[in-house]
Design a protein around this motif. Structure first.
Motif, PDB file in Angstrom:
ATOM      1  N   VAL A 280       0.990  -1.249   0.228  1.00  0.00           N
ATOM      2  CA  VAL A 280      -0.154  -0.113  -0.059  1.00  0.00           C
ATOM      3  C   VAL A 280       0.988   1.212  -0.051  1.00  0.00           C
ATOM      4  CG1 VAL A 280      -1.667   1.366   1.594  1.00  0.00           C
ATOM      5  CG2 VAL A 280      -1.872  -1.128   0.946  1.00  0.00           C
ATOM      6  N   GLU A 281       1.839   1.243   0.860  1.00  0.00           N
ATOM      7  CA  GLU A 281       2.862   2.413   0.800  1.00  0.00           C
ATOM      8  C   GLU A 281       3.524   2.498  -0.373  1.00  0.00           C
ATOM      9  OE1 GLU A 281       6.806   3.842   3.458  1.00  0.00           O
ATOM     10  OE2 GLU A 281       5.924   2.053   3.919  1.00  0.00           O
ATOM     11  N   ALA A 282       3.962   1.694  -1.319  1.00  0.00           N
ATOM     12  CA  ALA A 282       4.384   1.579  -2.417  1.00  0.00           C
ATOM     13  C   ALA A 282       3.603   2.261  -3.520  1.00  0.00           C
ATOM     14  CB  ALA A 282       5.227   0.359  -2.837  1.00  0.00           C
ATOM     15  N   LEU A 283       2.200   1.878  -3.358  1.00  0.00           N
ATOM     16  CA  LEU A 283       1.359   2.374  -4.350  1.00  0.00           C
ATOM     17  C   LEU A 283       0.709   3.863  -4.314  1.00  0.00           C
ATOM     18  CD1 LEU A 283      -1.254  -0.758  -4.494  1.00  0.00           C
ATOM     19  CD2 LEU A 283       0.154   0.279  -6.522  1.00  0.00           C
ATOM     20  N   THR A 284       1.022   4.272  -2.961  1.00  0.00           N
ATOM     21  CA  THR A 284       0.275   5.651  -2.535  1.00  0.00           C
ATOM     22  C   THR A 284       1.035   6.705  -3.632  1.00  0.00           C
ATOM     23  OG1 THR A 284      -0.246   4.936  -0.259  1.00  0.00           O
ATOM     24  CG2 THR A 284      -0.071   7.292  -0.776  1.00  0.00           C
ATOM     25  N   PRO A 285       2.279   6.846  -3.683  1.00  0.00           N
ATOM     26  CA  PRO A 285       2.782   7.966  -4.459  1.00  0.00           C
ATOM     27  C   PRO A 285       2.363   7.917  -5.883  1.00  0.00           C
ATOM     28  CG  PRO A 285       4.666   6.590  -3.691  1.00  0.00           C
ATOM     29  CD  PRO A 285       3.325   6.106  -2.954  1.00  0.00           C
ATOM     30  N   MET A 286       2.109   6.767  -6.654  1.00  0.00           N
ATOM     31  CA  MET A 286       1.693   6.293  -7.899  1.00  0.00           C
ATOM     32  C   MET A 286       0.213   6.986  -8.092  1.00  0.00           C
ATOM     33  SD  MET A 286       3.149   2.508  -8.321  1.00  0.00           S
ATOM     34  CE  MET A 286       2.722   2.440 -10.455  1.00  0.00           C
TER      35      MET A 286
ATOM     36  N   PRO B 269      -5.358   5.171   6.265  1.00  0.00           N
ATOM     37  CA  PRO B 269      -4.452   6.280   6.276  1.00  0.00           C
ATOM     38  C   PRO B 269      -3.827   6.560   4.831  1.00  0.00           C
ATOM     39  CG  PRO B 269      -4.161   4.512   7.946  1.00  0.00           C
ATOM     40  CD  PRO B 269      -5.381   4.034   7.185  1.00  0.00           C
ATOM     41  N   ALA B 270      -3.803   5.402   4.006  1.00  0.00           N
ATOM     42  CA  ALA B 270      -3.125   5.772   2.699  1.00  0.00           C
ATOM     43  C   ALA B 270      -4.192   6.397   1.685  1.00  0.00           C
ATOM     44  CB  ALA B 270      -2.829   4.376   1.859  1.00  0.00           C
ATOM     45  N   LEU B 271      -5.462   6.123   1.651  1.00  0.00           N
ATOM     46  CA  LEU B 271      -6.478   6.793   0.943  1.00  0.00           C
ATOM     47  C   LEU B 271      -6.717   8.218   1.531  1.00  0.00           C
ATOM     48  CD1 LEU B 271      -8.863   6.875  -0.912  1.00  0.00           C
ATOM     49  CD2 LEU B 271     -10.271   6.198   1.020  1.00  0.00           C
ATOM     50  N   LYS B 272      -6.610   8.311   2.763  1.00  0.00           N
ATOM     51  CA  LYS B 272      -6.585   9.944   3.153  1.00  0.00           C
ATOM     52  C   LYS B 272      -5.313  10.525   2.791  1.00  0.00           C
ATOM     53  CE  LYS B 272      -6.135  12.448   7.598  1.00  0.00           C
ATOM     54  NZ  LYS B 272      -5.781  12.490   9.308  1.00  0.00           N
ATOM     55  N   LYS B 273      -4.127   9.923   2.497  1.00  0.00           N
ATOM     56  CA  LYS B 273      -3.201  10.767   2.097  1.00  0.00           C
ATOM     57  C   LYS B 273      -3.299  11.032   0.746  1.00  0.00           C
ATOM     58  CE  LYS B 273       1.942  10.645   1.716  1.00  0.00           C
ATOM     59  NZ  LYS B 273       3.319   9.825   1.909  1.00  0.00           N
ATOM     60  N   VAL B 274      -3.710  10.161  -0.266  1.00  0.00           N
ATOM     61  CA  VAL B 274      -3.843  10.506  -1.299  1.00  0.00           C
ATOM     62  C   VAL B 274      -5.304  11.650  -1.684  1.00  0.00           C
ATOM     63  CG1 VAL B 274      -4.763   9.476  -3.725  1.00  0.00           C
ATOM     64  CG2 VAL B 274      -3.307   8.199  -2.176  1.00  0.00           C
ATOM     65  N   LEU B 275      -6.023  11.452  -0.862  1.00  0.00           N
ATOM     66  CA  LEU B 275      -7.190  12.461  -1.034  1.00  0.00           C
ATOM     67  C   LEU B 275      -6.573  13.768  -0.615  1.00  0.00           C
ATOM     68  CD1 LEU B 275     -10.126  10.480   0.829  1.00  0.00           C
ATOM     69  CD2 LEU B 275      -9.985  11.024  -1.704  1.00  0.00           C
ATOM     70  N   GLU B 276      -5.834  14.059   0.216  1.00  0.00           N
ATOM     71  CA  GLU B 276      -5.186  15.139   0.959  1.00  0.00           C
ATOM     72  C   GLU B 276      -4.171  16.022  -0.169  1.00  0.00           C
ATOM     73  OE1 GLU B 276      -5.469  14.693   5.881  1.00  0.00           O
ATOM     74  OE2 GLU B 276      -3.369  14.145   4.605  1.00  0.00           O
ATOM     75  N   GLU B 277      -3.700  15.108  -0.878  1.00  0.00           N
ATOM     76  CA  GLU B 277      -2.780  15.405  -1.778  1.00  0.00           C
ATOM     77  C   GLU B 277      -3.572  15.907  -3.022  1.00  0.00           C
ATOM     78  OE1 GLU B 277       0.450  16.017  -1.666  1.00  0.00           O
ATOM     79  OE2 GLU B 277       0.824  15.651   0.366  1.00  0.00           O
ATOM     80  N   THR B 278      -4.690  15.292  -3.192  1.00  0.00           N
ATOM     81  CA  THR B 278      -5.383  15.619  -4.420  1.00  0.00           C
ATOM     82  C   THR B 278      -6.348  17.006  -4.115  1.00  0.00           C
ATOM     83  OG1 THR B 278      -5.861  13.320  -4.917  1.00  0.00           O
ATOM     84  CG2 THR B 278      -7.446  14.822  -5.725  1.00  0.00           C
TER      85      THR B 278
END
Length: 418
Positions: free
Chosen positions: A239-245, A292-301
């Protein structure tokens, strides 16, 4: 009213809700796959396989139903394809985002079945779950997900591309590229034709929940749920590897040329997120592996200036409070099984609520039952801003009765004013 006036009126209505202002009434955002075909007298295969027939059917439906926006989505989930091309061919991502029936004979993908090909002529297209990544391959994926997707996963997903560099694979990729260009052109033509009729379209970026990528496209849902117990650290690392992608996917697809924004008349860019595993996880698992990972993607978006458009498939009741951790009024939230009243009780107007009648009502109900349903929902939920998404569990079904869809529209016009 002239089409240009209708366009501005509908766009103003949609923008007002997204920007936290009060419109004249609740807007209706429709999504169709087969409904437009049936309404125009076609079978599913006709609008799925023939862009001209789909355009004709969509424009007829748009002309006869007073939606505020309409999207004809003929493809199935293909985020794994756009992620595969993220570094090597980012220009392909917008068109590759969905798997289309036209790509299927070329790629021979294992995920999809289509009307007129494997299915009956009037069947709905199907996405089939599949184990692509073996459990012993987690480390290989974690070390270099892009390399794994291109070298290992893609040949398994698309046997038509199974031997990279071979004449057969090169020919298939060339045909695939041509189909991507054709599809992109047909989509642009349809959007332009809808705009000329007075129907706005927002620029749309694409992303995904990292854990859903693993469940939907690589490990299959049944396996990923088991992996949470047997290999929890491997899942977290993947999941951590996918998040920045997935953040990069939102950035690439959400970079809209100024001339396009000017032509569409809006500075809003939506970013679509379909959530799938949320219903399968208890709160502890959701908070540990998913959120946690979804939240990070959403916040960056959101930080990019985009508006996440999140489809919470299944029941999201147990996880509603996590939405309060996101910035207020910055996400559009569609709930297909969670009662919108429950959403209002837990998060109030913290999200831009989108809900509507289920397809069971649009298929088996009567106009009066639709009117009663909409009156009750709008009375209870419209304050604070909301959108209506008819056929909330997947878009308007091909089996929906047109008179019930019309009754829904008339009910919004009666009870959805401010």
């Amino acid at each position: 009213m002239e089409p240009a006036e209708l366009y501005r009126q509908r766009l103003d209505r949609l923008e007002a809700v997204i920007k936290g202002k009060e419109p004249d009434r609740v807007p209706i955002t429709a999504m169709v796959t087969i409904f437009q075909g049936h309404y125009a007298g076609y079978k599913a295969k006709d609008v799925i396989l023939d862009a001209a027939k789909n355009k004709e059917a969509t424009l007829k439906t748009a002309a006869d139903f007073d939606f505020d926006s309409i999207t004809a989505l003929t493809g199935l989930e293909g985020t794994i394809m756009s992620m595969t091309f993220l570094k090597s061919a980012p220009e392909l991502i917008p068109a590759a985002r969905f798997l289309q029936a036209q790509y299927h004979p070329i790629l021979k993908d294992v995920y999809t079945k289509w009307p007129g090909i494997e299915l009956d002529d009037d069947a709905h297209p199907q996405f089939i779950g599949k184990e692509i990544m073996k459990v012993e391959e987690y480390d290989q994926f974690i070390e270099n997900p892009t390399e794994y997707l291109n070298r290992v996963a893609l040949p398994r997903i698309c046997p038509g591309l199974a031997e990279p560099g071979s004449p057969e694979s090169n020919a298939a990729f060339s045909k695939y590229g041509a189909q991507l260009a054709t599809f992109g052109a047909s989509q642009g033509d349809l959007i332009g034709s809808l705009a000329a009729m007075g129907f706005p379209t927002f620029p749309t970026a694409w992303s995904y929940s990292p854990l859903d990528v693993l469940g939907d496209f690589l490990r299959d849902i049944k396996n990923i749920v088991i992996d949470l117990f047997r290999y929890p650290e491997k899942v977290k690392q993947a999941v951590e590897a996918l998040t920045p992608m997935l953040i990069e996917s939102a950035r690439i697809t959400g970079t809209v040329p100024p001339e396009m924004k000017k032509a569409l008349g809006t500075d809003i860019v939506e970013c679509f997120f379909p959530l799938h595993l949320n219903e399968y996880l208890n709160p502890k698992q959701y908070d540990e592996f998913y959120w946690p990972a979804l939240k990070k993607v959403l916040e960056e978006t959101i930080a990019m200036g985009q508006t996440p458009y999140i489809l919470f498939e299944g029941r999201h009741d147990a996880h509603l409070e996590t939405l309060l951790e996101l910035p207020k009024g910055k996400v559009i939230a569609v709930f297909d099984k969670t009662d919108p009243r429950k959403v209002r009780d837990v998060v109030g107007d913290h999200v831009i609520l989108s809900s509507g009648p289920p397809n069971s009502l649009l298929i088996g109900g009567t106009p009066q039952k639709v009117d009663d349903y909409m009156k009750s929902m709008l009375t209870d939920c419209k304050e604070g801003g909301m959108m209506i998404y008819p056929g909330v569990d997947g878009g308007i079904s091909g089996d929906a009765r047109p008179e019930n869809v019309q009754a829904m529209i008339k009910a919004v016009q009666k009870y959805g004013t401010y």
